[in-house]
Design a protein around this motif. Sequence first.
Motif, mmCIF file in Angstrom:
data_model
loop_
_atom_site.group_PDB
_atom_site.id
_atom_site.type_symbol
_atom_site.label_atom_id
_atom_site.label_comp_id
_atom_site.label_asym_id
_atom_site.label_seq_id
_atom_site.Cartn_x
_atom_site.Cartn_y
_atom_site.Cartn_z
ATOM 1 N N ASN A 3 0.962 -1.239 0.012
ATOM 2 C CA ASN A 3 0.110 -0.628 -0.368
ATOM 3 C C ASN A 3 0.739 1.683 -0.152
ATOM 4 O O ASN A 3 0.398 2.494 -0.853
ATOM 5 N N ASP A 7 0.652 4.552 -1.416
ATOM 6 C CA ASP A 7 1.130 6.026 -1.226
ATOM 7 C C ASP A 7 1.808 7.012 -2.313
ATOM 8 O O ASP A 7 0.931 7.446 -2.291
ATOM 9 N N TRP A 10 0.564 7.956 -5.527
ATOM 10 C CA TRP A 10 -0.489 9.180 -5.478
ATOM 11 C C TRP A 10 0.062 10.345 -4.709
ATOM 12 O O TRP A 10 -0.044 11.660 -5.682
ATOM 13 N N TYR A 56 -6.195 4.012 -8.143
ATOM 14 C CA TYR A 56 -7.671 3.499 -7.792
ATOM 15 C C TYR A 56 -7.699 2.514 -7.476
ATOM 16 O O TYR A 56 -8.639 1.389 -6.508
ATOM 17 N N HIS A 59 -5.992 0.811 -3.943
ATOM 18 C CA HIS A 59 -6.444 1.668 -2.777
ATOM 19 C C HIS A 59 -7.385 0.943 -2.497
ATOM 20 O O HIS A 59 -8.311 0.305 -2.861
ATOM 21 N N VAL A 60 -7.390 0.413 -0.955
ATOM 22 C CA VAL A 60 -8.384 -0.383 -0.223
ATOM 23 C C VAL A 60 -9.186 0.896 0.706
ATOM 24 O O VAL A 60 -10.375 0.692 1.483
ATOM 25 N N HIS A 61 -8.822 1.577 1.442
ATOM 26 C CA HIS A 61 -9.148 3.151 2.207
ATOM 27 C C HIS A 61 -10.456 3.626 1.504
ATOM 28 O O HIS A 61 -10.177 4.554 0.343
ATOM 29 N N PRO A 62 -11.122 2.975 2.247
ATOM 30 C CA PRO A 62 -12.691 3.625 0.903
ATOM 31 C C PRO A 62 -13.085 5.657 0.668
ATOM 32 O O PRO A 62 -12.911 5.594 -0.555
ATOM 33 N N GLN A 63 -12.548 6.446 2.114
ATOM 34 C CA GLN A 63 -12.276 7.577 1.968
ATOM 35 C C GLN A 63 -11.419 8.129 0.752
ATOM 36 O O GLN A 63 -11.261 8.856 0.045
ATOM 37 N N LYS A 64 -10.009 7.283 0.625
ATOM 38 C CA LYS A 64 -8.461 6.996 0.125
ATOM 39 C C LYS A 64 -9.308 7.258 -1.508
ATOM 40 O O LYS A 64 -8.961 8.485 -2.725
ATOM 41 N N ARG A 65 -10.095 6.476 -1.764
ATOM 42 C CA ARG A 65 -10.802 5.980 -3.191
ATOM 43 C C ARG A 65 -11.770 6.850 -3.746
ATOM 44 O O ARG A 65 -11.651 7.413 -5.074
#
Length: 87
Positions: A3, A7, A10, A56, A59-65
């Motif tokens: 991850n 990051d 990103w 996209y 990433h598994v983090h919903p807010q970051k997606r």
Amino acid sequence: MANVTYDLLWRDTMRDLLDMLELDPPQDQDEQDAFQHFSFLYIRYVQIFKNLEDCYDQHVHPQKRLDIKEVLADGVRAAAATRLRAA
């Protein structure tokens, strides 16, 4: 990949996108120079789009997606607008 890798991708992609926003459109240039400028911008936007798409997908983090999805949509709009100006 980890991850952390995505990051970093990103962050680098967002930095590239901010650099793209600082590029001014050509003024007082002939048609060939303007075409080359917009072609360069379009290619960079496509590269940024590819990096954002990779981020996209991984990433598994919903807010970051959600953030990435919003920037991805804006990047597509910018690439389309640049392509229209180059044509």
